[in-house]
Design an enzyme around this catalytic site. Structure first.
Site, PDB file in Angstrom:
ATOM      1  N   LYS A 280      50.730  32.688  32.304  1.00  0.00           N
ATOM      2  CA  LYS A 280      51.251  31.452  31.727  1.00  0.00           C
ATOM      3  C   LYS A 280      50.092  30.483  31.513  1.00  0.00           C
ATOM      4  O   LYS A 280      49.334  30.193  32.432  1.00  0.00           O
ATOM      5  CB  LYS A 280      52.311  30.847  32.654  1.00  0.00           C
ATOM      6  CG  LYS A 280      53.250  29.872  31.961  1.00  0.00           C
ATOM      7  CD  LYS A 280      54.455  29.547  32.836  1.00  0.00           C
ATOM      8  CE  LYS A 280      55.428  28.640  32.072  1.00  0.00           C
ATOM      9  NZ  LYS A 280      56.634  28.335  32.850  1.00  0.00           N
ATOM     10  N   GLU A 363      72.313  29.215  39.291  1.00  0.00           N
ATOM     11  CA  GLU A 363      73.132  28.043  39.592  1.00  0.00           C
ATOM     12  C   GLU A 363      74.459  28.403  40.256  1.00  0.00           C
ATOM     13  O   GLU A 363      74.923  27.684  41.149  1.00  0.00           O
ATOM     14  CB  GLU A 363      73.393  27.246  38.306  1.00  0.00           C
ATOM     15  CG  GLU A 363      72.178  26.529  37.751  1.00  0.00           C
ATOM     16  CD  GLU A 363      71.272  27.426  36.919  1.00  0.00           C
ATOM     17  OE1 GLU A 363      70.197  26.942  36.497  1.00  0.00           O
ATOM     18  OE2 GLU A 363      71.637  28.602  36.685  1.00  0.00           O
ATOM     19  N   ARG A 391      76.919  26.240  34.086  1.00  0.00           N
ATOM     20  CA  ARG A 391      76.968  27.667  34.404  1.00  0.00           C
ATOM     21  C   ARG A 391      77.733  27.945  35.696  1.00  0.00           C
ATOM     22  O   ARG A 391      78.114  29.081  35.959  1.00  0.00           O
ATOM     23  CB  ARG A 391      75.543  28.221  34.507  1.00  0.00           C
ATOM     24  CG  ARG A 391      74.685  27.921  33.292  1.00  0.00           C
ATOM     25  CD  ARG A 391      73.273  28.413  33.458  1.00  0.00           C
ATOM     26  NE  ARG A 391      73.227  29.857  33.453  1.00  0.00           N
ATOM     27  CZ  ARG A 391      72.268  30.562  32.870  1.00  0.00           C
ATOM     28  NH1 ARG A 391      71.297  29.967  32.228  1.00  0.00           N
ATOM     29  NH2 ARG A 391      72.281  31.870  32.912  1.00  0.00           N
TER      30      ARG A 391
END
Length: 620
Positions: A280, A363, A391
């Site tokens: 990244k 979640e 969610r």
């Protein structure tokens, strides 16, 4: 520049190896320079430049389909499909989205914005391909961070039954937004050191193939029992044990190697996972050193990586962070779903690591995990963005509220969030939360009230959700700080002609509207509702009886929202005062600055004032 020759999809296929090498660096430079001006998702995109180029070289995107999980890493894909010029308006109102959008280009196979969805969507397309008799490849690109989401496993479990080709590309950069956590991250770490297995496999196969007849039989037997050797070096062989062929790991900076393994993947009959190791922030030192900070960034100085615009006023997330740090001295536990930095829990994590829990991008699990903690006597605070809490609606309803457990939901980024667009706007939470029995739903007018509400919620013996917006915290009404009492609103100013019953961020807008109406001689009452559920019914009765016009104001969709609950109560009570509901129309709101979006949606002070004037009786 080679980049200037990329006008449309498949133009990359016309380049030779030397030109491809130039294109790599030109794209990297372009992304850094462009995002430094507009802001956007930088680190994730720098990490997948070579992977994206390899995908475009290996597939024909006039027919083949790539589904990007989340989609914030699709910038190079957009460049390679001829959208370079669109980066001047990236994430701006009316400009190019920061996520895949089928409306923008046919090469964007699926609209994404939330994590862990690409395998499910890709599998659906692959299955449809078989039923319709079409002929194209389907590739789902998913990050290792997204593999903490349960939906990814549900999809892989289903994919194992496929008998025709379906390619999953695992972009393994050891990060989601923050650093990855949990068992899958540890499992993938074992893959990252599994080169010994690959070397042994090649060596044994080559040696046995030199032995006529006998060697060939042994190679065939070894292939039939390959998991026996593989498991010596790659513990568990999770993907293969699920029925998904595993290829890799492969260096994510080596286009030639990625293309080679993708060519092998295309020959597999059934689901196949290609494991690509990326970094990244690859190629831009500040992003490599601070990938979380450059996950989503505003404009910055290229030489130093320092943001160009410094935050002067405290944001609501900062206020939450400060209060949580102070409340952490009590028996409070904090939970995040891979968003320790974004939700402001990093300081809590540093001070109270034993009471901080990052569950990854999960979640649904986070909510039921919190419910279990609450049932066992702890006081859990789950900090989560409004859009992501959607969610876990079922878990909030059944696992927390049906048992009336004292879980605190700190709902950040509630309302319009701006440039991330439709998948991130937090404009539904008042609707879906206020429909749940036992759940107290609150929203503060300013930074001090957020502090008071959080302390109230932690002391409560029932579930409480506090929604607060992204950005600078309002600092008006410092001296108007009435104690928080359940279901009690707060009157900030009294008038006789118009009553503004506003909640959360819209209280500040109501205050501006009051001033504009005062200029026209109209006396206005401003009420800070505080509670979306339960409503202050006594206050509403008084307002309805004493004002010709009652205006509800919320930064939420109209359907099922705060204003609808107020209207339903007034009807039940046969209070026939004229009402006006100010809310977001029932639609998905695209990207743009919050100010631009409020104006376009009729939520700014000028628009609200005009609507009120149009509704007032002529004699006023």
């Amino acid at each position: 520049m080679v980049l200037d020759r990329i006008k449309k999809v498949n133009d990359i296929k016309q380049l030779n190896e030397e030109e491809l090498a130039e294109l790599q660096e030109e794209i990297r430079d372009f992304l850094v320079e462009s995002i430094a001006k507009t802001g956007g998702h930088l680190a994730s995109n720098l990490g997948v430049i070579e992977l994206t180029m390899a995908l475009h070289l290996s597939f024909d995107l006039t027919r083949d389909r790539i589904i990007w999980d989340v989609g914030h890493q699709s910038y190079t894909h957009k460049i390679l499909t001829g959208r370079k010029l669109g980066f001047a308006t990236l994430r701006q109102y009316g400009g190019m989205s920061g996520f895949p959008k089928t409306q923008e280009d046919p090469a964007d196979a699926f609209n994404t914005g939330h994590s862990s969805t690409s395998i499910s969507a890709g599998l659906g397309m692959a299955q449809a391909r078989e039923l319709t008799g079409d002929n194209y490849y389907v590739v789902s690109v998913i990050g290792d961070g997204a593999l903490t989401g349960g939906m990814a496993y549900e999809a892989m479990n289903n994919a194992s039954r496929m008998k025709t080709n379906f390619i999953i590309v695992l972009n393994d950069n050891q990060m989601s937004i923050s650093e990855n956590v949990g068992g899958m991250n540890q499992y993938l770490n074992s893959f990252r050191t599994s080169d010994a297995y690959l070397d042994l496999k090649d060596g044994v196969t080559n040696s046995l193939n030199r032995i006529p007849v006998v060697g060939e039989r042994m190679v065939k037997r070894i292939r039939n029992a390959k998991s026996g050797i593989k498991q010596l070096f790659v513990p568990g062989m999770f993907f293969e044990n699920m029925g998904i062929t595993y290829l890799g790991p492969v260096d994510g900076t080596n286009i030639k190697e990625i293309r080679k393994v993708l060519a092998e993947a295309k020959r597999v009959r059934g689901p196949v996972l290609v494991h690509v190791r990326t970094v990244k922030g690859e190629g831009y030192l500040p992003a490599e050193r601070h990938p979380a900070r450059f996950h989503g960034t505003g404009p910055f100085d290229i030489d130093t990586g320092v943001p160009l615009y410094h935050q002067e006023k405290a944001h609501y997330t900062d206020v939450f962070s400060t209060v949580m740090r102070k409340m952490g001295e009590r028996e409070v536990v904090a939970i995040t779903a891979a968003m320790a930095d974004g939700t402001g829990l990093k300081r809590f994590k540093n001070l109270f690591p034993e009471r901080f829990f990052d569950v990854g991008i999960a979640e649904e699990h986070a909510v039921t995990f919190a419910a279990g903690m609450a049932k066992a006597g702890l006081k859990p605070v789950f900090a989560v963005y409004s859009s992501f809490l959607q969610r876990a609606y079922d878990q909030v309803l059944h696992d927390v509220c049906a048992q009336n457990l004292p879980v605190v939901f700190a709902v950040d980024r509630a309302g319009l969030v701006g440039k991330d667009g439709a998948t991130h706007q937090g404009i539904f939470d008042l609707s879906y939360l206020s429909s749940i029995p036992n759940l107290t739903v609150m929203a503060p007018k300013n930074k001090w009230e957020l502090s008071d509400m959080l302390k109230y919620a932690i002391a409560a013996e029932e579930p409480v959700a506090i929604r607060y917006p992204r950005g600078e915290a309002c600092d008006l009404w410092k001296d108007q700080r009435a104690p928080i009492q359940k279901g009690c609103a707060e009157v900030l100013a009294e008038g006789t002609e118009v009553a503004l019953f506003a909640i959360g961020s819209m209280v500040e807008t109501a205050w501006q509207v009051r001033k504009k109406l005062a200029e026209k001689g109209i006396l206005t009452t401003v009420v800070n509702a505080r509670f979306a559920m339960p409503l202050d019914k006594n206050c509403l009765r008084k307002l309805a009886e004493s004002h010709p016009l009652l205006v509800t104001m919320e930064e939420n969709v109209a359907s099922g929202g705060f204003g609808e609950h107020v209207a339903a109560f007034l009807e039940e009570e046969a209070l026939h005062t004229k009402t006006l509901r100010i809310a977001i129309p029932d639609c998905f709101v695209e990207h743009g600055s919050v100010g631009e979006l409020k104006k376009a949606l009729g939520l700014d002070a000028d628009s609200v004032t005009e609507k009120i004037l149009a509704e007032l009786p002529e004699e006023l």
